[in-house]
Design an enzyme around this catalytic site. Structure first.
Site, PDB file in Angstrom:
ATOM      1  N   GLU A  49      19.526  -7.438  20.993  1.00  0.00           N
ATOM      2  CA  GLU A  49      20.821  -7.298  20.316  1.00  0.00           C
ATOM      3  C   GLU A  49      21.871  -6.619  21.195  1.00  0.00           C
ATOM      4  OE1 GLU A  49      22.431  -5.561  16.062  1.00  0.00           O
ATOM      5  OE2 GLU A  49      21.217  -4.263  17.326  1.00  0.00           O
ATOM      6  N   GLU A  91      26.726  -8.910  18.217  1.00  0.00           N
ATOM      7  CA  GLU A  91      27.461  -8.659  16.975  1.00  0.00           C
ATOM      8  C   GLU A  91      28.921  -8.355  17.290  1.00  0.00           C
ATOM      9  OE1 GLU A  91      27.970  -5.483  13.295  1.00  0.00           O
ATOM     10  OE2 GLU A  91      26.087  -5.471  14.424  1.00  0.00           O
ATOM     11  N   HIS A 104      16.476  -4.078  18.362  1.00  0.00           N
ATOM     12  CA  HIS A 104      17.666  -3.451  17.796  1.00  0.00           C
ATOM     13  C   HIS A 104      18.252  -2.440  18.774  1.00  0.00           C
ATOM     14  CE1 HIS A 104      19.611  -0.460  14.933  1.00  0.00           C
ATOM     15  NE2 HIS A 104      20.207  -1.600  14.627  1.00  0.00           N
ATOM     16  N   ASP A 136      25.695  -4.977  20.333  1.00  0.00           N
ATOM     17  CA  ASP A 136      26.899  -4.686  19.544  1.00  0.00           C
ATOM     18  C   ASP A 136      28.083  -4.654  20.501  1.00  0.00           C
ATOM     19  OD1 ASP A 136      25.671  -4.258  16.966  1.00  0.00           O
ATOM     20  OD2 ASP A 136      24.856  -2.390  17.769  1.00  0.00           O
ATOM     21  N   HIS A 186      27.351   0.615  19.909  1.00  0.00           N
ATOM     22  CA  HIS A 186      27.234   0.363  18.471  1.00  0.00           C
ATOM     23  C   HIS A 186      28.510   0.645  17.699  1.00  0.00           C
ATOM     24  CE1 HIS A 186      26.092   1.298  14.242  1.00  0.00           C
ATOM     25  NE2 HIS A 186      25.441   0.165  14.397  1.00  0.00           N
TER      26      HIS A 186
END
Length: 330
Positions: free
Chosen positions: A64, A170, A37, A66, A79
């Protein structure tokens, strides 16, 4: 110390402490996956290349990213759509905030963003760290980077180590970007395709909270990637059949699955995972933090309830090494 030297040192340390390296294929139905994460964000500032290199060295399944767009349409790995909680933007560019006093990524070019120093997450009103026992604020040298930078790091490490660790991007705030005149999904998908991420077999899972946009990615852009619908509200749990028409999995908040303790002292588990599996949806839950246990006595207890009692398929975690170690011993 340059950021690239930090990356090399961290990777060397982690690789020297790995007993066995296994080349990973896309997970099967029975496997549990570990998603770093924002990188190894329990140890280094989130979404920095050193945090991603450290996570890589922990032999996770996916890392991950973002993604937010810059003024000049560069996909930035960060993020939030604003900057003031993880950078020194208020010092470097004090006059560039909007009316809400926030500094937006989309108002800066990539060259400007690279001038900022990145820190552990903090509250800009108090300058206090959100997680006070993590990496010290504004120490060492961490910088903002692009999606391309990170993909090239991970793919380069895959080549040099023989591993096959995936990416888990994401698409952040697509409606905000559209109001600003930018199609973030189109830009991100084009870059993913340039780097060979086109189908479910290409070790790329694409996620988004916005159901309309994720459906657009599947239907309008004809993406064949593994898609995960992120959710955070109870009413969304009633839409699993709809999500299954375009998504391959869901990403719920862990508290949507583990609902506290019953009168008998046992943890109460919702039907969300069972119902998702009935609709052929994988469940990758967020966020597992060893320094934020949510009522559990130990991190291992939390992991055991989530992975083996609730039967989730994957874990987003700030502490990838702890989850990898737990799964390997079970």
């Amino acid at each position: 110390m340059s950021r690239f030297l930090i990356v090399l040192l961290v990777l060397c340390f982690m690789s020297c402490n790995t007993k066995e390296v296994k080349i990973k294929e896309m997970p099967t139905k029975s496997e549990k996956i570990v998603i770093a994460h924002r990188g190894a964000s329990g140890y280094l500032p989130e979404h920095t290349l050193p945090a991603k290199a450290m996570a890589y060295g922990m032999n996770v399944d996916f890392i991950e990213q973002d993604i937010v767009l810059s003024k000049d349409n560069v996909p930035i790995v960060i993020h939030d759509i604003h900057l003031e909680t993880v950078t020194d933007v208020a010092i470097k560019f004090p006059d560039r905030s909007r009316a809400d006093k926030k500094f937006y990524v989309i108002d800066f070019t990539f060259e400007e963003l690279k001038q900022l120093n990145v820190s552990e997450r903090f509250d800009p009103a108090t300058n206090e760290a959100i997680f006070p026992n993590r990496f010290p604020l504004f120490k060492s040298n961490f910088k903002i980077h692009s999606l391309q930078d990170e993909i090239e790091l991970i793919q380069g490490l895959n080549k040099s180590t023989g591993r096959n660790i995936g990416i888990y991007p994401e698409v952040k705030e697509p409606e905000f970007h559209q109001k600003e005149g930018k199609d973030i999904s189109k830009i991100v998908l084009n870059i993913l395709m340039e780097y060979g991420y086109k189908t479910k077999n290409d070790h790329c899972i694409l996620q988004c909270f916005n159901a309309k946009e994720l459906k657009r990615i599947r239907n309008e852009f004809k993406s064949e990637l593994f898609l995960v619908q992120l959710i955070e509200f109870e009413e969304e749990e009633l839409r699993l059949e709809e999500f299954a028409k375009y998504a391959d999995g869901i990403g719920p908040w862990i508290q949507q699955i583990i609902k506290g303790k019953g009168v008998n002292g046992k943890w109460l588990i919702s039907d969300l995972v069972i119902n998702a599996h009935k609709n052929n949806l994988k469940v990758h839950a967020y966020t597992f933090r060893a320094d934020q246990l949510g009522g559990f006595e130990t991190f291992d207890e939390l992991l055991n309830v989530a992975l083996y009692e609730a039967n989730i398929d994957g874990v987003f975690t700030d502490f990838p090494d702890k989850v990898v170690g737990f799964i390997n011993k079970n």
